[in-house]
Structure formats: structure tokens, C-alpha cells
Design a protein around this motif. Structure first.
Motif, short mmCIF file in Angstrom:
data_model
loop_
_atom_site.label_atom_id
_atom_site.label_comp_id
_atom_site.label_asym_id
_atom_site.label_seq_id
_atom_site.Cartn_x
_atom_site.Cartn_y
_atom_site.Cartn_z
N PHE A 95 0.86 -1.18 0.00
CA PHE A 95 0.00 0.00 0.00
C PHE A 95 0.89 1.23 0.00
O PHE A 95 1.92 1.28 0.68
CB PHE A 95 -0.89 0.02 1.24
N GLN A 96 0.45 2.25 -0.75
CA GLN A 96 1.19 3.51 -0.80
C GLN A 96 0.19 4.66 -0.87
O GLN A 96 -0.77 4.63 -1.66
CB GLN A 96 2.12 3.55 -2.02
N SER A 97 0.42 5.68 -0.04
CA SER A 97 -0.51 6.81 -0.01
C SER A 97 0.19 8.03 0.55
O SER A 97 1.21 7.92 1.23
CB SER A 97 -1.75 6.46 0.86
N VAL A 98 -0.42 9.19 0.24
CA VAL A 98 0.11 10.44 0.80
C VAL A 98 -0.65 10.84 2.06
O VAL A 98 -0.38 11.88 2.65
CB VAL A 98 0.03 11.58 -0.25
N SER A 99 -1.61 9.96 2.48
CA SER A 99 -2.40 10.28 3.66
C SER A 99 -2.58 9.01 4.49
O SER A 99 -2.80 7.92 3.95
CB SER A 99 -3.77 10.83 3.25
N VAL A 100 -2.51 9.19 5.79
CA VAL A 100 -2.70 8.05 6.68
C VAL A 100 -4.12 7.54 6.61
O VAL A 100 -4.39 6.33 6.70
CB VAL A 100 -2.34 8.44 8.13
N SER A 101 -5.08 8.40 6.38
CA SER A 101 -6.49 8.01 6.43
C SER A 101 -6.86 7.01 5.35
O SER A 101 -7.71 6.14 5.56
CB SER A 101 -7.38 9.26 6.32
N ASP A 102 -6.24 7.09 4.19
CA ASP A 102 -6.59 6.15 3.10
C ASP A 102 -5.41 5.24 2.74
O ASP A 102 -5.33 4.74 1.63
CB ASP A 102 -7.07 6.91 1.87
N TRP A 103 -4.49 5.10 3.71
CA TRP A 103 -3.28 4.31 3.42
C TRP A 103 -3.61 2.87 3.06
O TRP A 103 -3.09 2.30 2.10
CB TRP A 103 -2.37 4.37 4.65
N PHE A 104 -4.50 2.23 3.81
CA PHE A 104 -4.80 0.81 3.59
C PHE A 104 -6.12 0.59 2.86
O PHE A 104 -6.76 -0.43 3.03
CB PHE A 104 -4.81 0.08 4.94
N THR A 105 -6.54 1.54 2.05
CA THR A 105 -7.74 1.36 1.23
C THR A 105 -7.36 0.70 -0.09
O THR A 105 -6.18 0.63 -0.46
CB THR A 105 -8.42 2.71 0.98
N SER A 106 -8.36 0.24 -0.81
CA SER A 106 -8.10 -0.48 -2.06
C SER A 106 -7.43 0.40 -3.10
O SER A 106 -6.65 -0.07 -3.93
CB SER A 106 -9.42 -1.02 -2.62
N GLY A 107 -7.71 1.71 -3.03
CA GLY A 107 -7.09 2.58 -4.01
C GLY A 107 -5.60 2.77 -3.81
O GLY A 107 -4.91 3.23 -4.71
N SER A 108 -5.04 2.40 -2.63
CA SER A 108 -3.62 2.58 -2.35
C SER A 108 -2.80 1.32 -2.66
O SER A 108 -1.59 1.30 -2.43
CB SER A 108 -3.43 2.94 -0.87
N LYS A 109 -3.46 0.30 -3.15
CA LYS A 109 -2.74 -0.95 -3.43
C LYS A 109 -1.81 -0.81 -4.63
O LYS A 109 -2.12 -0.08 -5.58
CB LYS A 109 -3.72 -2.09 -3.72
N PHE A 110 -0.70 -1.51 -4.56
CA PHE A 110 0.16 -1.67 -5.74
C PHE A 110 0.76 -3.07 -5.70
O PHE A 110 0.89 -3.68 -4.65
CB PHE A 110 1.28 -0.60 -5.75
N TRP A 111 1.14 -3.60 -6.85
CA TRP A 111 1.78 -4.92 -6.92
C TRP A 111 2.51 -5.05 -8.24
O TRP A 111 2.23 -4.33 -9.20
CB TRP A 111 0.77 -6.05 -6.75
N SER A 112 3.46 -5.99 -8.23
CA SER A 112 4.21 -6.32 -9.45
C SER A 112 4.63 -7.78 -9.37
O SER A 112 4.91 -8.30 -8.29
CB SER A 112 5.43 -5.43 -9.61
N LEU A 113 4.67 -8.45 -10.49
CA LEU A 113 5.03 -9.87 -10.55
C LEU A 113 5.58 -10.18 -11.92
O LEU A 113 5.02 -9.73 -12.93
CB LEU A 113 3.81 -10.75 -10.26
#
Length: 445
Positions: A291-309
Motif C-alpha cells: 500500500f502507498q498513499s500520501v495520507s494516513v487516512s486512506d493508506w490501507f484502502t483499495s485505491g492505495s494498493k500496488f503490486w508487481s510480478l
């Protein structure tokens, strides 16, 4: 004097018990618990086991986690993306929160990691056999130095007995010279023989204390720690009536040095496979998610997800012949290990044959020395009788005394040699490493 094959293994396994010497048994027990060489060998085993775990871990994926926070400021004069400048409303300072994990797995397609693990496993076994070899050597050294110490004690006893007898002979000769019954030459010859025998005492005492000092160090104690304990004169540990002369040749497989050489050969062979695996491409799977975000409030929301494989392929197409040269290096080392193994096997057979011959021949020599002692005792009795009656020269008495002392001294040395040759035979047969279980208990392994 060959023992039967049924009891040979048990006889060799705890061979020091065959001498029926409680002091020897006690010294060996203490040496096994405290010897510093054994501690070093045990530490090498632990090192090899840990290195095996390090190597075998490469067969499995690696997973790592991370979390971070940073405050960052962006340039007001940001570069143009495409043909359009960035919006002026974009904040120049913000927080960045990130958490996630990453994983990688190198797929062992061509067996390089498996061969490295095989080599590490062989090195563990080699270290364990090395510890056994150290144990076999230690047992032989303790027993040999103990037998030598008892032998020197016995030699000192005989020397002092002869000194007392020669002192009496000198007194008699002086009295006869005083009474005009003999010449001063007889007195001087008797004094010379006495002084020569006395000169043997310091050398024997030095050898005795040296053996005891060595025993102390083998038990990880100061050199003089056992002087009081071993000061009481005891007989030389006698060889048992039956010894393992007729053991089958395959008993040599019990020798730890042969087993260690074989494991070193196995490790060197496996290293060839490790080197050859570098000739082929390496395949890996790597991935990351979080998870990556510029705000703590939405840090672990679905929109903050990232992945690579994705997979990765790496192949050293050109390395100026380094890999092939390394394969040749490993092949040469494997050839060295093979020759070393063959040499160790031949040396083990040589050790056994030499020990058997030495033990058998010394028994023959000892029987002859027993006869020599008996003859020398009778010769001295007759020489004294003839000299007292004025029927022989004093030189005959001196020669008889000298011959008796030499024969007695050689007989004691032969008794000692018989026992030390038997110890060498037990050592050549690889006896004693069964104490390893006690060693492990003492070390807490």
C-alpha cells in the motif's frame, strides 16, 4: 594369540578396558570430557551444520517486508510532462506512507543449488568423521603416554635396586682392598659402574615427568596437575591374552580418517555440478505488493494498493572463459580428493599391517629378554661366589652386574613396547570413536 571375530568389534570399540587398569580408564574418561582438540573439532562440526543450513536455504523463496514514511517537497518549477505543464494546484510538500512485502525465488532448473547443498551435506559428514578421528587419536595418545609413564617408573625402580646392589658391592670391594685381598683397580671399576648407573636416574625422571605433563595437557589441565596422582608406582598395563589379530579387512571402514576422505571426495564431486550450473541461464520469479498513499487516512484502502510480478532470466553469455576455467578448477580438486582418498585407504592398511608385525615380533623379543634376565641373574650369583672364593677376577662380577641391569632394563622397555604396539594396533583399526555418543552428551550437542 588371535582373538575370535565374534568379540573383535566390542574389543576394539572400548579397547582400553582390555588393559584392566582403573587409572587408565579414569584418564580416558576425563580426556573425552575436557580435551581442547575435541572442543575445536566439535565447534567445526557445528560450523559445518550451520553452513549446510545456509546453503540449503537457497532452495526456498525469500520474502521480505518493509514499511516507510517520508516527508517530501517537490520543485515548483516541475518539468513538463508531454507538452503540458503540471497543474499549479499540485501540492509542493506532502507525506508518503508505504508498506508491503517483496519475494524472490531462483528456480533451480539446472541443479546448481541442489549440488551445493549436497556438497555442504558431505562437508558436515566430513567434519563429524574429523571429530571421530580426533577422538581416536586422543585415546591413543592418553594410553600411550600413560603406559610410557608406568614404564619409566618401572625402569627407575630397577635402576635404584641395581644402585643399591652396586653400592653394597663397592663396600665389599673397599673392605677387601683395605684388608689387602684385592687391588685398587677393583674398587675404581666398581665405583665407575655405580656412577654410570646413577647417571641414568635424571634421564629417566625427566622422561617420566614429561609423560605426566603431556597427560595433564591432554586432559586440558596444567602440565603438573597429575604429578601427585601418578606418583604412586604401578605396573605397566599388560596386554590382554587375546587381541584382535584376525579381524576382517572390512573393519578398516571403521577408520574415521578413511570415512572423512570419502566425504571430502563426495563434496569435491558435488562442487563440479555447482560450477557447471553457471554455464546455463538462471530463472527467477520476483514480486512485490503493498500500500502507498500520501495520507494516513486512506493508506490501507483499495485505491492505495500496488503490486508487481514477473519472471527474470539471467545468462552470462560472455565471461571470457571464467566459468569453464572454474569447472576445470573443480575437476582438478576432485582428482586431488580422489587421490587423497586412495592414499588414505592404502595408509590405513599399512598402519594395520605394521602394527600387527610390530606387536607379534616384540612378543618374541620379550620372551628372549625374559630368558636373558634369568641367565644374567644366575651369572651374577656364580660370579659373586667365585670371586668370594678367590677363583675369579672382579671384572667377572662387574660384567655380570652390568649385563643383569641391561637385561632387566630392556625387559621393562619391551613390556612397555608390547603395550604401546597394541595401542597402535587398536588405533590403526579405528577403535574408540564409539565414545562419540558420550562426547556428545558431555558437550550437550
Amino acid at each position: 594369540m588371535a582373538g575370535g571375530e565374534t568379540n573383535s568389534s566390542a574389543s576394539v570399540a572400548m579397547w582400553w578396558n582390555n588393559f584392566n587398569d582403573p587409572e587408565l580408564n579414569s584418564l580416558i574418561e576425563r580426556a573425552v570430557k575436557s580435551n581442547l582438540d575435541l572442543m575445536i573439532a566439535a565447534a567445526r562440526v557445528r560450523e559445518a551444520r550451520a553452513q549446510y543450513r545456509v546453503t540449503s536455504a537457497d532452495l526456498w523463496p525469500t520474502v521480505g517486508t518493509s514499511a516507510s514514511y517520508e516527508r517530501q517537497r517537490q520543485s515548483k518549477n516541475q518539468p513538463i510532462i508531454g507538452a503540458f505543464p503540471l497543474p499549479k494546484s499540485l501540492p509542493f510538500e506532502n507525506n508518503v506512507y508505504q508498506a508491503g512485502f517483496d519475494a524472490s525465488w531462483e528456480i533451480d532448473v539446472f541443479g546448481g543449488t541442489r549440488r551445493a547443498t549436497e556438497a555442504a551435506r558431505a562437508e558436515v559428514a566430513g567434519a563429524e568423521f574429523g571429530r571421530r578421528d580426533t577422538l581416536v587419536t586422543l585415546l591413543g595418545e592418553v594410553a600411550r603416554n600413560y603406559v610410557e609413564a608406568r614404564g619409566y617408573q618401572r625402569q627407575l625402580t630397577i635402576a635404584r635396586q641395581n644402585i643399591k646392589a652396586q653400592e653394597e658391592a663397592l663396600d665389599i670391594t673397599q673392605n677387601r682392598f683395605t684388608n689387602g685381598l684385592t687391588s685398587n683397580l677393583d674398587v675404581q671399576q666398581a665405583a665407575t659402574l655405580l656412577a654410570t648407573t646413577r647417571a641414568e636416574i635424571p634421564t629417566l625422571e625427566t622422561s617420566l615427568q614429561t609423560s605426566i605433563h603431556r597427560l595433564g595437557v591432554l586432559l586440558a589441565q596444567p602440565p603438573g596437575a597429575l604429578l601427585t596422582e601418578l606418583s604412586a608406582i604401578q605396573p605397566i598395563p599388560a596386554a590382554p591374552p587375546e587381541v584382535p589379530v584376525g579381524l576382517p579387512s572390512d573393519l578398516l571402514l571403521r577408520r574415521p580418517d578413511v570415512q572423512r576422505a570419502e566425504r571430502e571426495l563426495a563434496a569435491a564431486t558435488a562442487q563440479i555440478g555447482v560450477a557447471k550450473a553457471d554455464l546455463f541461464p538462471k530463472f527467477s520469479l520476483t514480486g512485490a505488493a503493498g500500500f502507498q498513499s500520501v495520507s494516513v487516512s486512506d493508506w490501507f484502502t483499495s485505491g492505495s494498493k500496488f503490486w508487481s510480478l514477473g519472471p527474470t532470466v539471467q545468462w552470462n553469455v560472455f565471461d571470457a572463459g571464467r566459468i569453464r576455467a572454474n569447472v576445470k578448477v573443480k575437476n582438478a580438486r576432485q582428482e586431488q580428493a580422489l587421490a587423497s582418498y586412495e592414499k588414505t585407504v592404502l595408509a590405513s592398511f599399512e598402519d594395520v599391517e605394521n602394527a600387527l608385525v610390530a606387536y607379534a615380533k616384540e612378543q618374541v623379543r620379550r620372551r628372549s629378554l625374559e630368558d636373558a634376565v634369568k641367565s644374567s641373574q644366575e651369572s651374577l650369583r656364580l660370579a659373586n661366589q667365585l670371586y668370594s672364593n678367590g677363583l675369579a677376577n672382579f671384572i667377572n662380577v662387574l660384567d655380570a652386574e652390568r649385563s643383569l641391569y641391561q637385561a632387566q632394563d630392556q625387559l621393562v622397555q619391551s613390556d612397555r613396547t608390547v603395550s604401546t604396539n597394541l595401542i597402535s594396533l587398536y588405533k590403526a583399526l579405528g577403535g574408540g570413536w564409539e565414545m562419540e555418543s558420550r562426547l556428545a552428551d558431555a558437550r550437550g550437542n
